[in-house]
Write a protein that holds these residues in place. Structure first.
Motif, PDB file in Angstrom:
ATOM      1  N   PRO A  76     -18.030   0.062  -1.906  1.00  0.00           N
ATOM      2  CA  PRO A  76     -17.820  -0.666  -3.058  1.00  0.00           C
ATOM      3  C   PRO A  76     -16.997  -1.856  -2.795  1.00  0.00           C
ATOM      4  O   PRO A  76     -15.926  -2.140  -1.928  1.00  0.00           O
ATOM      5  CB  PRO A  76     -16.744   0.636  -3.814  1.00  0.00           C
ATOM      6  N   ALA A  77     -17.262  -2.880  -3.852  1.00  0.00           N
ATOM      7  CA  ALA A  77     -16.614  -4.118  -3.792  1.00  0.00           C
ATOM      8  C   ALA A  77     -14.861  -4.117  -3.911  1.00  0.00           C
ATOM      9  O   ALA A  77     -14.324  -4.865  -3.626  1.00  0.00           O
ATOM     10  CB  ALA A  77     -17.116  -5.044  -5.073  1.00  0.00           C
ATOM     11  N   ASP A  78     -14.678  -3.135  -4.608  1.00  0.00           N
ATOM     12  CA  ASP A  78     -13.231  -2.919  -5.195  1.00  0.00           C
ATOM     13  C   ASP A  78     -12.339  -2.528  -3.730  1.00  0.00           C
ATOM     14  O   ASP A  78     -11.113  -2.376  -3.793  1.00  0.00           O
ATOM     15  CB  ASP A  78     -12.902  -2.066  -6.141  1.00  0.00           C
ATOM     16  N   SER A  79     -13.031  -1.839  -2.854  1.00  0.00           N
ATOM     17  CA  SER A  79     -12.456  -1.417  -1.630  1.00  0.00           C
ATOM     18  C   SER A  79     -12.676  -1.968  -0.394  1.00  0.00           C
ATOM     19  O   SER A  79     -12.058  -1.819   0.690  1.00  0.00           O
ATOM     20  CB  SER A  79     -12.560   0.121  -1.437  1.00  0.00           C
ATOM     21  N   LEU A  80     -13.566  -3.095  -0.374  1.00  0.00           N
ATOM     22  CA  LEU A  80     -13.990  -3.803   0.683  1.00  0.00           C
ATOM     23  C   LEU A  80     -12.980  -5.137   0.771  1.00  0.00           C
ATOM     24  O   LEU A  80     -12.900  -5.906  -0.105  1.00  0.00           O
ATOM     25  CB  LEU A  80     -15.591  -4.304   0.463  1.00  0.00           C
ATOM     26  N   THR A  81     -12.442  -5.298   1.842  1.00  0.00           N
ATOM     27  CA  THR A  81     -11.437  -6.342   2.197  1.00  0.00           C
ATOM     28  C   THR A  81     -12.167  -7.626   2.647  1.00  0.00           C
ATOM     29  O   THR A  81     -13.082  -7.415   3.503  1.00  0.00           O
ATOM     30  CB  THR A  81     -10.162  -6.106   2.928  1.00  0.00           C
ATOM     31  N   ARG A 129      -5.201 -12.668  14.307  1.00  0.00           N
ATOM     32  CA  ARG A 129      -4.689 -11.298  13.849  1.00  0.00           C
ATOM     33  C   ARG A 129      -3.865 -11.450  12.689  1.00  0.00           C
ATOM     34  O   ARG A 129      -4.115 -10.705  11.717  1.00  0.00           O
ATOM     35  CB  ARG A 129      -3.777 -10.661  15.077  1.00  0.00           C
ATOM     36  N   HIS A 130      -3.123 -12.714  12.465  1.00  0.00           N
ATOM     37  CA  HIS A 130      -2.481 -12.887  11.297  1.00  0.00           C
ATOM     38  C   HIS A 130      -3.310 -13.100  10.217  1.00  0.00           C
ATOM     39  O   HIS A 130      -3.264 -13.009   9.064  1.00  0.00           O
ATOM     40  CB  HIS A 130      -1.332 -13.954  11.540  1.00  0.00           C
ATOM     41  N   THR A 131      -4.425 -14.042  10.528  1.00  0.00           N
ATOM     42  CA  THR A 131      -5.379 -14.148   9.514  1.00  0.00           C
ATOM     43  C   THR A 131      -6.075 -12.966   8.849  1.00  0.00           C
ATOM     44  O   THR A 131      -6.215 -12.869   7.815  1.00  0.00           O
ATOM     45  CB  THR A 131      -6.470 -15.110  10.320  1.00  0.00           C
ATOM     46  N   ILE A 132      -6.485 -12.175   9.884  1.00  0.00           N
ATOM     47  CA  ILE A 132      -7.076 -10.789   9.477  1.00  0.00           C
ATOM     48  C   ILE A 132      -6.103 -10.083   8.581  1.00  0.00           C
ATOM     49  O   ILE A 132      -6.429  -9.448   7.578  1.00  0.00           O
ATOM     50  CB  ILE A 132      -7.697 -10.011  10.475  1.00  0.00           C
ATOM     51  N   GLN A 137      -5.532  -8.274   2.350  1.00  0.00           N
ATOM     52  CA  GLN A 137      -4.666  -8.313   1.370  1.00  0.00           C
ATOM     53  C   GLN A 137      -5.621  -8.502  -0.153  1.00  0.00           C
ATOM     54  O   GLN A 137      -5.204  -8.039  -1.148  1.00  0.00           O
ATOM     55  CB  GLN A 137      -3.490  -9.427   1.230  1.00  0.00           C
ATOM     56  N   PHE A 138      -6.849  -9.066   0.338  1.00  0.00           N
ATOM     57  CA  PHE A 138      -7.796  -9.337  -1.019  1.00  0.00           C
ATOM     58  C   PHE A 138      -9.169  -8.472  -0.729  1.00  0.00           C
ATOM     59  O   PHE A 138      -9.695  -8.291   0.309  1.00  0.00           O
ATOM     60  CB  PHE A 138      -8.253 -10.787  -0.910  1.00  0.00           C
ATOM     61  N   LEU A 140     -13.214  -7.838  -2.220  1.00  0.00           N
ATOM     62  CA  LEU A 140     -14.101  -8.608  -2.801  1.00  0.00           C
ATOM     63  C   LEU A 140     -14.207  -8.763  -4.273  1.00  0.00           C
ATOM     64  O   LEU A 140     -14.509  -9.837  -4.725  1.00  0.00           O
ATOM     65  CB  LEU A 140     -15.526  -8.073  -2.224  1.00  0.00           C
ATOM     66  N   GLN A 141     -13.915  -7.721  -4.850  1.00  0.00           N
ATOM     67  CA  GLN A 141     -13.864  -7.336  -6.155  1.00  0.00           C
ATOM     68  C   GLN A 141     -12.634  -8.416  -6.842  1.00  0.00           C
ATOM     69  O   GLN A 141     -12.878  -8.830  -7.811  1.00  0.00           O
ATOM     70  CB  GLN A 141     -13.510  -6.129  -6.656  1.00  0.00           C
ATOM     71  N   GLU A 142     -11.593  -8.473  -6.315  1.00  0.00           N
ATOM     72  CA  GLU A 142     -10.461  -9.409  -6.724  1.00  0.00           C
ATOM     73  C   GLU A 142     -10.916 -10.881  -6.658  1.00  0.00           C
ATOM     74  O   GLU A 142     -10.628 -11.594  -7.458  1.00  0.00           O
ATOM     75  CB  GLU A 142      -9.301  -9.215  -5.851  1.00  0.00           C
ATOM     76  N   VAL A 143     -11.581 -11.097  -5.544  1.00  0.00           N
ATOM     77  CA  VAL A 143     -11.900 -12.730  -5.396  1.00  0.00           C
ATOM     78  C   VAL A 143     -12.967 -12.860  -6.433  1.00  0.00           C
ATOM     79  O   VAL A 143     -12.980 -13.900  -6.973  1.00  0.00           O
ATOM     80  CB  VAL A 143     -12.499 -12.824  -3.962  1.00  0.00           C
ATOM     81  N   MET A 144     -13.954 -12.109  -6.702  1.00  0.00           N
ATOM     82  CA  MET A 144     -15.122 -12.194  -7.623  1.00  0.00           C
ATOM     83  C   MET A 144     -14.572 -12.259  -9.144  1.00  0.00           C
ATOM     84  O   MET A 144     -14.874 -13.084  -9.823  1.00  0.00           O
ATOM     85  CB  MET A 144     -16.254 -11.371  -7.534  1.00  0.00           C
ATOM     86  N   CYS A 145     -13.305 -11.558  -9.474  1.00  0.00           N
ATOM     87  CA  CYS A 145     -12.605 -11.794 -10.610  1.00  0.00           C
ATOM     88  C   CYS A 145     -11.846 -13.071 -11.075  1.00  0.00           C
ATOM     89  O   CYS A 145     -11.865 -13.587 -12.155  1.00  0.00           O
ATOM     90  CB  CYS A 145     -11.595 -10.713 -10.757  1.00  0.00           C
ATOM     91  N   ARG A 146     -11.716 -13.902 -10.050  1.00  0.00           N
ATOM     92  CA  ARG A 146     -11.238 -15.165 -10.090  1.00  0.00           C
ATOM     93  C   ARG A 146     -12.188 -16.283 -10.303  1.00  0.00           C
ATOM     94  O   ARG A 146     -11.855 -17.359 -10.635  1.00  0.00           O
ATOM     95  CB  ARG A 146     -10.247 -15.429  -8.719  1.00  0.00           C
ATOM     96  N   ILE A 147     -13.596 -15.825 -10.210  1.00  0.00           N
ATOM     97  CA  ILE A 147     -14.457 -16.920 -10.233  1.00  0.00           C
ATOM     98  C   ILE A 147     -15.255 -16.917 -11.548  1.00  0.00           C
ATOM     99  O   ILE A 147     -15.885 -15.554 -11.960  1.00  0.00           O
ATOM    100  CB  ILE A 147     -15.431 -16.829  -9.154  1.00  0.00           C
TER     101      ILE A 147
END
Length: 158
Positions: A76-81, A129-132, A137-138, A140-147
């Protein structure tokens, strides 16, 4: 021109195409062929299939064979980081070649070159490692909600 060539450059091209592909799969919420996805994300189908294979191996998408086959989002998009997507398509760690640290076919860099390569690899692995960690923290659903495109029920092109 592919999605990986447009706009702001970020991360490896595999990651950018993977983000576009999983966003489309999440938006459509159905099985889509690699040809349809490639058209929607403006990517070469062969390149996209390699990206989708990496995502499938990581359990993010699943493929279904046959006439009605294609790919669908398994997680699910809401649990996929974003970190999970990045790790799935990252080409992997390159090992330092102690016998040829300069990649010249000869061992002309000497011990200093070998030590420098090792240290740079360590620094780059730590940066990754820091990038990952940050990407995790984000979702897929959160990012899609911003668009706005994904918020306004964009018309389906399938």
């Amino acid at each position: 021109m592919s999605v990986a060539d447009k706009g702001i450059d970020f991360g490896p091209p595999h990651f950018k195409i993977a983000m576009h592909a999983v966003a489309r799969l999440a938006q459509k919420n159905c099985v889509l062929s690699s040809a349809v996805i490639a058209g929607q994300v403006d990517s070469h189908a062969t390149f996209l299939r390699r990206v989708l294979q990496s995502l499938a191996a990581a359990g993010i998408v699943e493929s279904r064979g046959g006439r009605e086959g294609g790919y669908f989002l398994k997680k699910p998009a809401d649990s996929l980081t974003l970190g999970e997507i990045y790790e799935a398509v990252h080409p992997g760690k390159r090992e330092c070649c102690e016998e040829d640290p300069c990649g010249t076919g000869q061992s002309e860099c000497g011990e200093a070159g070998i030590q420098l390569d090792r240290e740079l690899e360590n620094i780059l692995h730590e940066a990754e490692r820091h990038t990952i960690q940050y990407l995790n923290q984000f979702t897929l659903q959160e990012v899609m909600c911003r668009i706005p495109y994904f918020q306004h029920g964009a018309k389906s092109t399938t």
